[in-house]
Write an enzyme that holds these catalytic residues in place. Structure first.
Site, PDB file in Angstrom:
ATOM      1  N   LYS A  13       0.836  -1.210   0.000  1.00 26.91           N
ATOM      2  CA  LYS A  13       0.000   0.000   0.000  1.00 26.91           C
ATOM      3  C   LYS A  13       0.876   1.267   0.000  1.00 26.91           C
ATOM      4  O   LYS A  13       2.098   1.175   0.204  1.00 26.91           O
ATOM      5  CB  LYS A  13      -0.925  -0.039   1.223  1.00 26.91           C
ATOM      6  CG  LYS A  13      -1.941  -1.193   1.194  1.00 26.91           C
ATOM      7  CD  LYS A  13      -2.882  -1.118   2.406  1.00 26.91           C
ATOM      8  CE  LYS A  13      -3.891  -2.256   2.383  1.00 26.91           C
ATOM      9  NZ  LYS A  13      -4.876  -2.133   3.501  1.00 26.91           N
ATOM     10  N   TYR A  29     -12.166  -1.733  -3.856  1.00 24.29           N
ATOM     11  CA  TYR A  29     -12.711  -1.995  -2.519  1.00 24.29           C
ATOM     12  C   TYR A  29     -14.243  -1.943  -2.508  1.00 24.29           C
ATOM     13  O   TYR A  29     -14.831  -1.689  -1.436  1.00 24.29           O
ATOM     14  CB  TYR A  29     -12.134  -1.007  -1.510  1.00 24.29           C
ATOM     15  CG  TYR A  29     -10.772  -1.408  -0.954  1.00 24.29           C
ATOM     16  CD1 TYR A  29     -10.620  -2.617  -0.252  1.00 24.29           C
ATOM     17  CD2 TYR A  29      -9.661  -0.584  -1.087  1.00 24.29           C
ATOM     18  CE1 TYR A  29      -9.394  -2.983   0.280  1.00 24.29           C
ATOM     19  CE2 TYR A  29      -8.421  -0.945  -0.558  1.00 24.29           C
ATOM     20  CZ  TYR A  29      -8.301  -2.154   0.130  1.00 24.29           C
ATOM     21  OH  TYR A  29      -7.088  -2.519   0.669  1.00 24.29           O
ATOM     22  N   ASN A  44      -1.912   0.091   7.021  1.00 28.23           N
ATOM     23  CA  ASN A  44      -1.400  -1.187   7.517  1.00 28.23           C
ATOM     24  C   ASN A  44      -0.533  -1.924   6.487  1.00 28.23           C
ATOM     25  O   ASN A  44      -0.464  -3.144   6.468  1.00 28.23           O
ATOM     26  CB  ASN A  44      -2.538  -2.056   8.059  1.00 28.23           C
ATOM     27  CG  ASN A  44      -3.588  -2.357   7.004  1.00 28.23           C
ATOM     28  OD1 ASN A  44      -3.420  -2.006   5.836  1.00 28.23           O
ATOM     29  ND2 ASN A  44      -4.658  -3.019   7.397  1.00 28.23           N
ATOM     30  N   HIS A  81      -1.941  -5.455   1.557  1.00 28.24           N
ATOM     31  CA  HIS A  81      -3.249  -6.079   1.299  1.00 28.24           C
ATOM     32  C   HIS A  81      -3.030  -7.536   0.913  1.00 28.24           C
ATOM     33  O   HIS A  81      -2.032  -7.872   0.286  1.00 28.24           O
ATOM     34  CB  HIS A  81      -3.954  -5.359   0.143  1.00 28.24           C
ATOM     35  CG  HIS A  81      -5.154  -6.107  -0.378  1.00 28.24           C
ATOM     36  ND1 HIS A  81      -6.396  -5.992   0.208  1.00 28.24           N
ATOM     37  CD2 HIS A  81      -5.279  -7.020  -1.374  1.00 28.24           C
ATOM     38  CE1 HIS A  81      -7.234  -6.802  -0.428  1.00 28.24           C
ATOM     39  NE2 HIS A  81      -6.595  -7.432  -1.395  1.00 28.24           N
ATOM     40  N   GLU A 131      -9.509  -9.696  -7.810  1.00 25.85           N
ATOM     41  CA  GLU A 131      -8.446  -8.721  -7.525  1.00 25.85           C
ATOM     42  C   GLU A 131      -7.238  -8.895  -8.462  1.00 25.85           C
ATOM     43  O   GLU A 131      -6.634  -7.905  -8.885  1.00 25.85           O
ATOM     44  CB  GLU A 131      -8.027  -8.851  -6.055  1.00 25.85           C
ATOM     45  CG  GLU A 131      -9.137  -8.393  -5.119  1.00 25.85           C
ATOM     46  CD  GLU A 131      -8.820  -8.598  -3.645  1.00 25.85           C
ATOM     47  OE1 GLU A 131      -7.739  -9.119  -3.311  1.00 25.85           O
ATOM     48  OE2 GLU A 131      -9.678  -8.220  -2.820  1.00 25.85           O
TER      49      GLU A 131
HETATM   50  P1  IDP Z   1      -7.841  -6.827   5.585  1.00 25.31           P
HETATM   51  O1  IDP Z   1      -7.005  -5.888   4.751  1.00 25.31           O
HETATM   52  O2  IDP Z   1      -7.085  -7.321   6.791  1.00 25.31           O
HETATM   53  O3  IDP Z   1      -8.468  -7.942   4.782  1.00 25.31           O
HETATM   54  P2  IDP Z   1     -10.502  -5.579   5.622  1.00 25.31           P
HETATM   55  O4  IDP Z   1     -11.485  -5.749   6.731  1.00 25.31           O
HETATM   56  O5  IDP Z   1     -10.771  -6.301   4.347  1.00 25.31           O
HETATM   57  O6  IDP Z   1      -9.046  -5.966   6.212  1.00 25.31           O
HETATM   58  O7  IDP Z   1     -10.391  -4.023   5.352  1.00 25.31           O
HETATM   59  C1  IDP Z   1      -9.734  -3.546   4.200  1.00 25.31           C
HETATM   60  C2  IDP Z   1      -8.822  -2.406   4.598  1.00 25.31           C
HETATM   61  O8  IDP Z   1      -9.618  -1.340   5.094  1.00 25.31           O
HETATM   62  C3  IDP Z   1      -7.851  -2.712   5.743  1.00 25.31           C
HETATM   63  O9  IDP Z   1      -6.674  -3.385   5.324  1.00 25.31           O
HETATM   64  C4  IDP Z   1      -7.554  -1.316   6.257  1.00 25.31           C
HETATM   65  O10 IDP Z   1      -6.623  -0.632   5.421  1.00 25.31           O
HETATM   66  C5  IDP Z   1      -8.917  -0.661   6.132  1.00 25.31           C
HETATM   67  N1  IDP Z   1      -9.719  -0.781   7.359  1.00 25.31           N
HETATM   68  C6  IDP Z   1     -10.313  -1.902   7.849  1.00 25.31           C
HETATM   69  N2  IDP Z   1     -10.979  -1.647   8.991  1.00 25.31           N
HETATM   70  C7  IDP Z   1     -10.817  -0.323   9.221  1.00 25.31           C
HETATM   71  C8  IDP Z   1     -11.280   0.561  10.259  1.00 25.31           C
HETATM   72  O11 IDP Z   1     -11.987   0.174  11.193  1.00 25.31           O
HETATM   73  N3  IDP Z   1     -10.884   1.873  10.162  1.00 25.31           N
HETATM   74  C9  IDP Z   1     -10.112   2.335   9.124  1.00 25.31           C
HETATM   75  N4  IDP Z   1      -9.671   1.541   8.127  1.00 25.31           N
HETATM   76  C10 IDP Z   1     -10.017   0.238   8.183  1.00 25.31           C
HETATM   77 MG    MG Z   2      -9.877  -7.799   3.238  1.00 28.89          MG
END
Ligand code: IDP
Ligand code: MG
Length: 139
Positions: free
Chosen positions: A9, A49, A112, A115, A126
């Protein structure tokens, strides 16, 4: 053999972690079969997304994902989807296990670093979002 999509990312690219992320996947026996740098528009980030469009963080997430270049890659290997998710760690770095990418490098639940697809259907969508057939190694 299974395929999955991972992305370094914008925060990961900004922190010079492209090589570190690729190294962790390769060290786990996964093969990089496609890789590039991309810079998404807001619309393209929203398309990627789309499954999260009802979530409260959708606007912020898609703005973050188009804030700088990213490095999408297709990885292949046994249990590739689960392996990539294990190596990444939990979405929130505070919950991620020691030794995972997110525990070691992520600043927040949104920023984070990395992905990874969460299932075979999302992986196929994807991978197709970033790579066409000529851009994927057939070895
Ligand atoms: P993942 O990347 O671990 O699969 P997902 O639930 O699919 O997590 O969420 C996609 C992305 O959205 C996350 O990697 C993160 O960057 C962002 N995200 C997820 N939950 C939150 C939140 O509660 N606040 C802000 N960003 C979030
Ligand atoms: Mg996800």
């Amino acid at each position: 053999m299974e395929k999955t999509l991972s992305i370094v990312k914008p925060d990961g690219v900004n922190k010079n972690l492209i090589g570190e992320v690729v190294k962790r996947f390769e060290s786990a026996g996964l093969k990089v079969i496609a890789i590039k740098m991309a810079h998404l528009t807001k619309k393209q980030a929203e398309g990627f997304y789309a499954v999260h469009k009802e979530r409260p963080f959708f606007g912020s997430l898609t703005t973050f994902m188009c804030s700088g270049p990213i490095v999408p890659m297709t990885l292949e290997g046994k249990d590739a989807i689960r392996k990539v998710r294990d190596i990444m760690g939990a979405t929130n770095p505070k919950d991620a296990k020691a030794g995972t990418i997110r525990k070691d490098f992520a600043d927040s639940i949104e920023s984070n670093i990395v992905h990874g697809s969460d299932g075979t259907d999302t992986a196929a969508f994807e991978i197709g979002y970033f790579f066409n057939a000529t851009e994927i190694s057939r070895r």
